[in-house]
Design a protein around this motif. Sequence first.
Motif, mmCIF file in Angstrom:
data_model
loop_
_atom_site.group_PDB
_atom_site.id
_atom_site.type_symbol
_atom_site.label_atom_id
_atom_site.label_comp_id
_atom_site.label_asym_id
_atom_site.label_seq_id
_atom_site.Cartn_x
_atom_site.Cartn_y
_atom_site.Cartn_z
ATOM 1 N N ASN A 98 9.801 14.187 -3.189
ATOM 2 C CA ASN A 98 10.485 13.039 -2.588
ATOM 3 C C ASN A 98 9.506 12.335 -1.650
ATOM 4 O O ASN A 98 9.251 12.799 -0.545
ATOM 5 N N ILE A 99 8.953 11.226 -2.134
ATOM 6 C CA ILE A 99 7.965 10.458 -1.385
ATOM 7 C C ILE A 99 8.594 9.122 -1.016
ATOM 8 O O ILE A 99 9.037 8.372 -1.890
ATOM 9 N N VAL A 100 8.628 8.835 0.282
ATOM 10 C CA VAL A 100 9.260 7.610 0.760
ATOM 11 C C VAL A 100 8.189 6.705 1.382
ATOM 12 O O VAL A 100 7.501 7.117 2.309
ATOM 13 N N PRO A 101 8.065 5.480 0.874
ATOM 14 C CA PRO A 101 7.134 4.537 1.504
ATOM 15 C C PRO A 101 7.772 3.912 2.735
ATOM 16 O O PRO A 101 8.945 3.540 2.719
ATOM 17 N N ILE A 138 0.841 -1.203 0.000
ATOM 18 C CA ILE A 138 0.000 0.000 0.000
ATOM 19 C C ILE A 138 0.872 1.249 0.000
ATOM 20 O O ILE A 138 0.643 2.174 -0.785
ATOM 21 N N ALA A 139 1.880 1.297 0.867
ATOM 22 C CA ALA A 139 2.762 2.471 0.928
ATOM 23 C C ALA A 139 3.452 2.698 -0.418
ATOM 24 O O ALA A 139 3.523 3.834 -0.902
ATOM 25 N N GLU A 140 3.921 1.636 -1.022
ATOM 26 C CA GLU A 140 4.585 1.767 -2.324
ATOM 27 C C GLU A 140 3.594 2.173 -3.413
ATOM 28 O O GLU A 140 3.919 2.963 -4.301
ATOM 29 N N GLY A 141 2.375 1.649 -3.345
ATOM 30 C CA GLY A 141 1.355 1.988 -4.337
ATOM 31 C C GLY A 141 0.926 3.447 -4.258
ATOM 32 O O GLY A 141 0.733 4.109 -5.285
ATOM 33 N N VAL A 142 0.769 3.955 -3.043
ATOM 34 C CA VAL A 142 0.416 5.372 -2.881
ATOM 35 C C VAL A 142 1.537 6.240 -3.442
ATOM 36 O O VAL A 142 1.279 7.222 -4.148
ATOM 37 N N ARG A 143 2.766 5.873 -3.160
ATOM 38 C CA ARG A 143 3.908 6.610 -3.718
ATOM 39 C C ARG A 143 3.854 6.596 -5.239
ATOM 40 O O ARG A 143 4.004 7.631 -5.893
ATOM 41 N N ILE A 178 11.753 9.091 7.282
ATOM 42 C CA ILE A 178 11.782 10.527 7.589
ATOM 43 C C ILE A 178 13.125 11.120 7.200
ATOM 44 O O ILE A 178 13.185 12.164 6.540
ATOM 45 N N SER A 179 14.198 10.462 7.565
ATOM 46 C CA SER A 179 15.538 10.964 7.217
ATOM 47 C C SER A 179 15.737 11.021 5.712
ATOM 48 O O SER A 179 16.285 11.995 5.185
ATOM 49 N N GLU A 180 15.283 9.982 5.016
ATOM 50 C CA GLU A 180 15.442 9.922 3.561
ATOM 51 C C GLU A 180 14.605 10.986 2.853
ATOM 52 O O GLU A 180 15.024 11.538 1.836
ATOM 53 N N ALA A 181 13.429 11.280 3.372
ATOM 54 C CA ALA A 181 12.530 12.235 2.716
ATOM 55 C C ALA A 181 12.932 13.683 2.946
ATOM 56 O O ALA A 181 12.547 14.561 2.180
ATOM 57 N N ASP A 182 13.699 13.946 3.989
ATOM 58 C CA ASP A 182 14.000 15.320 4.384
ATOM 59 C C ASP A 182 15.163 15.901 3.590
ATOM 60 O O ASP A 182 16.292 15.435 3.697
ATOM 61 N N SER A 183 14.859 16.939 2.822
ATOM 62 C CA SER A 183 15.910 17.645 2.082
ATOM 63 C C SER A 183 16.343 18.907 2.818
ATOM 64 O O SER A 183 17.072 19.721 2.269
ATOM 65 N N GLY A 184 15.839 19.063 4.050
ATOM 66 C CA GLY A 184 16.184 20.230 4.847
ATOM 67 C C GLY A 184 15.023 21.180 5.058
ATOM 68 O O GLY A 184 15.119 22.125 5.829
ATOM 69 N N GLU A 185 13.908 20.938 4.365
ATOM 70 C CA GLU A 185 12.747 21.823 4.490
ATOM 71 C C GLU A 185 11.623 21.201 5.305
ATOM 72 O O GLU A 185 10.572 21.814 5.476
#
Length: 125
Positions: A29-32, A13-18, A52-59
């Motif tokens: 940047n959407i991370v399942p 489901i997480a991958e499908g929503v992405r 969370i760490s992977e999705a965060d580009s600093g904003e």
Amino acid sequence: MLGMVIVSHSEKIAEGVRELALQMAKDVNIVPAGGLCDGGIGTDLEKIMNGISEADSGEGVIVLMDLGSAVMTTEMAIDMVENDVTMIDGPVVEGGIAAAVTIMSGGSIEDIKKAVDECKTINKF
């Protein structure tokens, strides 16, 4: 640009929503973060923290969750990371797409919350 994490009890489901959301907001940047590490159904604290760490580009990062314990596990993950994270309450599929499109168009956290909130009343027919 804000990042986004989709937390679901199901990895698929997480991958499908992405996958769906990227059709309309390809630069977000959407991370399942779905399922357990062994592929089973459930939520995994470490997967969410890494997401969370992977999705965060600093904003900052927004997180959408599917069911009860996904909320609780996400709250624990947020307590353990230093990232700026906002949990958004709403339907994961429709809300995920609305959130991604709003992020892509430069919307604020409040804009995202409003867009996701509006998804709660979408009539399908």
